[in-house]
Motif scaffolding. Structure first.
Motif, short mmCIF file in Angstrom:
data_model
loop_
_atom_site.label_atom_id
_atom_site.label_comp_id
_atom_site.label_asym_id
_atom_site.label_seq_id
_atom_site.Cartn_x
_atom_site.Cartn_y
_atom_site.Cartn_z
N SER A 26 0.71 -1.36 0.13
CA SER A 26 0.27 0.02 0.11
C SER A 26 0.90 1.24 -0.06
O SER A 26 1.20 1.94 1.06
CB SER A 26 -1.02 -0.07 1.28
N PRO A 27 1.35 1.71 -1.04
CA PRO A 27 2.24 2.97 -1.06
C PRO A 27 1.19 4.08 -0.88
O PRO A 27 0.19 4.10 -1.15
CB PRO A 27 2.56 2.98 -2.72
N ALA A 28 2.00 5.18 -0.17
CA ALA A 28 1.28 6.21 0.10
C ALA A 28 0.59 7.23 -1.30
O ALA A 28 1.28 6.89 -2.10
CB ALA A 28 2.00 7.08 1.12
N PRO A 29 -0.35 7.80 -0.84
CA PRO A 29 -0.75 8.74 -2.11
C PRO A 29 -0.16 9.89 -2.42
O PRO A 29 -0.89 11.20 -2.20
CB PRO A 29 -2.35 8.90 -1.75
N MET A 30 1.06 9.71 -2.23
CA MET A 30 2.12 11.03 -2.62
C MET A 30 3.07 10.85 -3.65
O MET A 30 3.33 9.79 -4.09
CB MET A 30 2.74 11.41 -1.11
N PHE A 31 3.30 11.96 -4.39
CA PHE A 31 4.09 11.94 -5.37
C PHE A 31 4.92 13.06 -5.42
O PHE A 31 4.64 14.15 -5.28
CB PHE A 31 3.30 12.16 -6.82
N ALA A 32 6.61 12.86 -5.70
CA ALA A 32 7.36 13.92 -5.87
C ALA A 32 7.77 14.02 -7.06
O ALA A 32 8.14 13.05 -7.72
CB ALA A 32 8.66 13.25 -5.02
N TYR A 33 7.68 15.29 -7.82
CA TYR A 33 8.21 15.68 -9.31
C TYR A 33 9.68 15.26 -9.35
O TYR A 33 10.40 16.09 -8.53
CB TYR A 33 7.57 16.95 -9.50
N PRO A 34 9.95 14.55 -10.24
CA PRO A 34 11.38 14.46 -10.67
C PRO A 34 11.86 15.82 -11.12
O PRO A 34 11.38 16.58 -11.81
CB PRO A 34 11.52 13.57 -11.59
N TYR A 35 12.99 16.16 -10.45
CA TYR A 35 13.75 17.51 -10.60
C TYR A 35 12.78 18.54 -9.96
O TYR A 35 13.29 19.84 -10.26
CB TYR A 35 13.96 17.77 -12.16
N GLY A 36 11.94 18.48 -9.43
CA GLY A 36 10.97 19.52 -9.04
C GLY A 36 10.10 19.94 -10.20
O GLY A 36 9.51 20.97 -10.05
N GLU A 37 10.06 19.32 -11.30
CA GLU A 37 9.50 19.99 -12.58
C GLU A 37 7.87 19.60 -12.49
O GLU A 37 7.55 18.46 -12.68
CB GLU A 37 10.31 19.80 -13.75
N PHE A 38 7.23 20.57 -12.98
CA PHE A 38 5.78 20.41 -13.18
C PHE A 38 5.23 21.56 -13.86
O PHE A 38 5.44 22.48 -14.08
CB PHE A 38 4.96 20.19 -11.74
N ASP A 39 4.08 21.10 -14.56
CA ASP A 39 3.24 22.17 -15.40
C ASP A 39 1.74 21.94 -15.01
O ASP A 39 1.42 20.86 -14.19
CB ASP A 39 3.48 22.08 -16.70
N LYS A 40 0.85 22.79 -15.32
CA LYS A 40 -0.65 22.45 -14.81
C LYS A 40 -0.94 21.25 -15.39
O LYS A 40 -2.02 20.45 -14.66
CB LYS A 40 -1.04 23.59 -15.57
N ALA A 41 -0.73 20.69 -16.62
CA ALA A 41 -1.19 19.43 -17.02
C ALA A 41 -0.73 18.19 -15.95
O ALA A 41 -1.61 17.34 -15.73
CB ALA A 41 -0.91 19.19 -18.31
N LEU A 42 0.25 18.44 -15.74
CA LEU A 42 0.85 17.22 -14.76
C LEU A 42 0.14 17.34 -13.23
O LEU A 42 -0.08 16.30 -12.86
CB LEU A 42 2.57 17.44 -14.73
N GLU A 43 0.05 18.68 -13.04
CA GLU A 43 -0.49 18.72 -11.85
C GLU A 43 -1.73 18.17 -11.77
O GLU A 43 -2.61 17.33 -10.71
CB GLU A 43 -0.77 20.11 -11.55
N ARG A 44 -2.57 18.39 -12.77
CA ARG A 44 -3.86 17.62 -13.03
C ARG A 44 -3.99 15.95 -12.91
O ARG A 44 -4.65 15.41 -12.25
CB ARG A 44 -4.73 18.21 -14.38
N GLU A 45 -2.97 15.58 -13.62
CA GLU A 45 -2.73 14.09 -13.59
C GLU A 45 -2.53 13.49 -12.17
O GLU A 45 -3.18 12.52 -11.57
CB GLU A 45 -1.63 13.72 -14.54
#
Length: 343
Positions: free
Chosen positions: A183-202
């Motif tokens: 049961s992995p936790a419902p958390m995600f760390a963005y590789p390199y700390g990189e994200f955009d709005k579309a990835l946030e929605r995912e």
């Protein structure tokens, strides 16, 4: 006749800041290697790591699990002072060998974000080691993608290709963690700390919290898919500035209203509302590699733009403001220039 008391505006601001700063915000520390022999840019020396843990203890700050602390903070739970959460990205073997024993001595909980394709490779933990840590009290394992790829949509990449790439990286990692750890936790760390709005929605659609590498504390108004963490590598985690970070407060704005981090102009423009108790006269803003930068206040909004262009793939604007009792509100906006080469 009732007595009327008139306070100077500066006193009102100070009182409001003190009231807001009484809430228990969450400060998340982010590590990669804890070692004296790994790349300096992503490493925290063993002695510095010990010193950081000692400062947390000396300041009598409560260390909580990342998932528990995030949920409680976003719900606006009352509390006194800040709470601290500790996280590691990539599951490097130095975390198992060096950091884990020191954390066990303090009985401090922590989270390890795992990029699953790297497990067992040279310099990374094995599944046996990860499973051993996961069985210890207070240790949480979470998703850092399968391949540690740059997940924001690339220039010229078809949306269908990007969607397939994201689904594979996020979901295959979660499936692997579920298979290995149940049961992995419902958390995600963005590789390199990189994200955009579309990835946030995912990330939001999967019901996960999304953690970046921009600095600042988490508060009730922090967006669930752009949660800040303070990088603690040698260059950023020195003890002389650590107390300010540990005691920092979340900037009192809805960070979900901040712009997409992918830049369309260089230098980019950051705008955010000038809300109470923020006073423009006490606000200070900085840009990566450029030091302190000016800002304007237009129609009740702060407009921040660096005086010159940036030549790096990732950079930040940071704004701070006194929050009472020697602490600071801290806002960090990470920018991403997709036209620059990937790491």
């Amino acid at each position: 006749m009732p007595l009327k008391v008139f306070l100077k505006p500066s006193v009102v601001v100070a009182l409001m800041a003190a009231a807001v700063s009484a809430q228990a915000d969450l400060v998340v520390l982010q590590y990669h290697h804890v070692s004296d022999s790994t790349p300096p840019a992503t490493s925290t020396s063993a002695s510095l790591f010990e010193g950081q843990l000692e400062m947390i203890s000396d300041l009598e700050l409560e260390v909580v699990g990342l998932l528990e602390g995030t949920r409680q903070t976003l719900s606006g739970s009352d509390g006194k002072g800040n709470r601290i959460a500790i996280s590691f990205d990539d599951a490097y073997d130095s975390v198992y060998e060096t950091a884990a024993p020191l954390l066990a001595d303090k009985a401090y909980p922590y989270t390890i974000f795992v990029n699953t394709d790297a497990v067992g490779r040279n310099g990374y933990m094995t599944w046996d080691q990860i499973k051993e840590l996961a069985e210890r009290p207070g240790v949480t394992i979470a998703n850092h993608s399968a391949d540690h790829g740059h997940l924001a949509r690339k220039p010229g990449e078809a949306e269908s290709d990007w969607q397939a790439r994201i689904d594979n990286s996020l979901d295959s990692a979660q499936e692997t963690l579920a298979r290995e750890l149940n049961s992995p936790a419902p958390m995600f760390a963005y590789p390199y700390g990189e994200f955009d709005k579309a990835l946030e929605r995912e990330v939001a659609e999967r019901g996960w919290y999304g953690f970046g590498q921009q600095s600042g504390a988490i508060g009730p108004k922090t967006a669930e898919t752009r949660l800040p963490r303070f990088p603690m590598a040698n260059a950023y985690g020195q003890l002389g500035s650590l107390e300010d970070k540990l005691r920092s407060k979340a900037f009192p704005i809805d960070t979900g209203e901040l712009p997409d981090g992918v830049i369309s102009e260089n230098p980019p423009t950051l705008r955010f509302p000038l809300v109470e108790p923020i006073d423009a006269g006490q606000l200070t803003c900085f840009a990566s590699g450029k030091g302190r930068i000016d800002f304007d206040v237009i129609d009740g909004k702060v407009k921040v733009q660096a005086p010159g262009t940036f030549n790096s793939r990732r950079f930040r604007y940071n704004c701070t403001h006194p929050a009472g009792d020697g602490s600071y509100y801290w806002l960090s906006q990470q920018w991403l220039d997709l036209g620059r080469p990937e790491d």
